[in-house]
Design an enzyme around this catalytic site. Structure first.
Site, mmCIF file in Angstrom:
data_model
loop_
_atom_site.group_PDB
_atom_site.id
_atom_site.type_symbol
_atom_site.label_atom_id
_atom_site.label_comp_id
_atom_site.label_asym_id
_atom_site.label_seq_id
_atom_site.Cartn_x
_atom_site.Cartn_y
_atom_site.Cartn_z
ATOM 1 N N LYS A 102 0.913 -1.264 0.058
ATOM 2 C CA LYS A 102 -0.083 0.126 -0.058
ATOM 3 C C LYS A 102 0.751 1.308 0.003
ATOM 4 C CE LYS A 102 -1.110 -0.036 4.842
ATOM 5 N NZ LYS A 102 0.096 0.631 5.146
ATOM 6 N N ARG A 132 -5.361 3.321 12.118
ATOM 7 C CA ARG A 132 -5.203 2.005 12.535
ATOM 8 C C ARG A 132 -6.016 1.354 13.501
ATOM 9 N NH1 ARG A 132 0.333 2.281 10.050
ATOM 10 N NH2 ARG A 132 1.490 0.134 10.410
ATOM 11 N N ARG A 169 12.740 -8.002 2.685
ATOM 12 C CA ARG A 169 12.859 -6.622 2.489
ATOM 13 C C ARG A 169 13.966 -6.134 3.484
ATOM 14 N NH1 ARG A 169 7.755 -2.731 3.837
ATOM 15 N NH2 ARG A 169 8.263 -3.602 6.088
ATOM 16 N N ARG A 229 14.113 -4.506 6.714
ATOM 17 C CA ARG A 229 13.901 -3.094 7.431
ATOM 18 C C ARG A 229 14.177 -3.780 9.017
ATOM 19 N NH1 ARG A 229 8.563 -0.037 6.598
ATOM 20 N NH2 ARG A 229 8.094 -0.889 8.537
ATOM 21 N N ARG A 257 3.289 -7.814 13.841
ATOM 22 C CA ARG A 257 2.615 -6.526 13.196
ATOM 23 C C ARG A 257 1.373 -7.005 12.382
ATOM 24 N NH1 ARG A 257 6.050 -4.036 9.172
ATOM 25 N NH2 ARG A 257 5.199 -2.191 9.357
HETATM 26 P P1 AMP Z 1 4.166 1.489 8.645
HETATM 27 O O1 AMP Z 1 5.369 2.065 7.908
HETATM 28 O O2 AMP Z 1 2.957 2.269 8.478
HETATM 29 O O3 AMP Z 1 4.076 -0.211 8.595
HETATM 30 O O4 AMP Z 1 4.491 1.811 10.309
HETATM 31 C C1 AMP Z 1 5.450 1.310 10.824
HETATM 32 C C2 AMP Z 1 5.209 1.512 12.432
HETATM 33 O O5 AMP Z 1 4.878 2.624 12.749
HETATM 34 C C3 AMP Z 1 4.082 0.700 12.889
HETATM 35 O O6 AMP Z 1 4.461 -0.786 13.139
HETATM 36 C C4 AMP Z 1 3.809 1.371 14.256
HETATM 37 O O7 AMP Z 1 4.659 0.930 15.234
HETATM 38 C C5 AMP Z 1 4.008 2.686 13.880
HETATM 39 N N1 AMP Z 1 2.860 3.513 13.270
HETATM 40 C C6 AMP Z 1 2.595 3.752 12.140
HETATM 41 N N2 AMP Z 1 1.297 4.360 11.852
HETATM 42 C C7 AMP Z 1 0.755 4.273 13.076
HETATM 43 C C8 AMP Z 1 -0.592 4.539 13.304
HETATM 44 N N3 AMP Z 1 -1.299 5.112 12.679
HETATM 45 N N4 AMP Z 1 -0.996 4.070 14.653
HETATM 46 C C9 AMP Z 1 0.179 3.714 15.572
HETATM 47 N N5 AMP Z 1 1.300 3.289 15.154
HETATM 48 C C10 AMP Z 1 1.593 3.576 13.951
#
Ligand code: AMP
Length: 200
Positions: free
Chosen positions: A27, A102, A141, A143, A154
């Site tokens: 996404k 989320r 990936r 990371r 996750r």
């Molecule tokens: P993402 O790159 O969107 O997968 O985000 C990486 C990490 O950032 C997630 O695993 C969460 O720890 C934190 N994170 C990102 N967006 C949110 C959100 N809307 N609410 C809570 N944690 C977030």
């Protein structure tokens, strides 16, 4: 138009879009591609938080541990981050949110923020793929939060806290479902088609 959904006083083409989907559904990539086509900023909360961690800011220090464990940053803190970002001028022309909301509480906060400008969300794009595809992508990936146990955490958090938003937006008639287990350009084309957007 019924309910004034087409945004009072908004410039033509202005759009508020949310991208929903599990980690590694693609996404983020699709959000970036679509944002270019529509001419609105792609706002990734994950990227904003990673940038804060790299910069060593106060926000970064507060979220570092939570992110490394694959858990969610608390809703109140995310509300501040998103409210602040959406108040910047580039987002006045519409925005594409990737990774927010989320949780149900975050979805309520977003309605509040958008509602303060007498507008509503226009579309929610769900990009999903089977769990084995998501895990295989994550492990390829590299990371920092991509170790297998963190990847599984996750995904668990997604299924428990975020997946319920699919129905929430579906009931509102906003949801567009896209199969993320396809080549990037094919997914991108289906995303554009579902939103009536032309390629640039
Ligand atoms: P993402 O790159 O969107 O997968 O985000 C990486 C990490 O950032 C997630 O695993 C969460 O720890 C934190 N994170 C990102 N967006 C949110 C959100 N809307 N609410 C809570 N944690 C977030």
């Amino acid at each position: 138009m019924a309910g004034g959904r087409s945004s009072v006083g908004a410039p033509k083409g202005q759009r508020r879009i949310v991208f929903l989907g599990p980690p590694n559904s693609g996404k983020g990539t699709q959000a970036t591609l679509l944002a270019q086509s529509v001419g609105i900023p792609a706002i990734s909360t994950g990227e904003m938080l990673r940038a804060a961690v790299t910069a060593g800011s106060e926000l970064g220090r507060r979220v570092q541990g939570v992110m490394a464990r694959g858990e969610l940053v608390q809703d109140e803190l995310m509300a501040e981050v998103v409210r602040d970002r959406l108040s910047q001028t580039d987002a006045a022309e519409g925005f594409l949110l990737d990774g927010y909301p989320r949780t149900a509480a975050q979805a309520a906060t977003l309605e509040e923020i958008v509602g303060e400008r007498y507008t509503e969300l226009d579309d929610v794009v769900l990009i999903d793929a089977p769990e084995d595809v998501l895990v295989a992508r994550a492990l390829g990936r590299g990371r920092e939060d991509d170790r297998e146990e963190v990847v599984r955490e996750r995904l668990r958090v997604y299924r428990q806290k975020t997946a319920p938003l699919v129905d929430f937006y579906d009931v509102k008639g906003l949801l567009r479902r896209i199969d993320g287990d396809q080549p990037i350009e094919q997914v991108a084309q289906q995303v554009r088609a579902s939103l009536g957007v032309r390629a640039v």
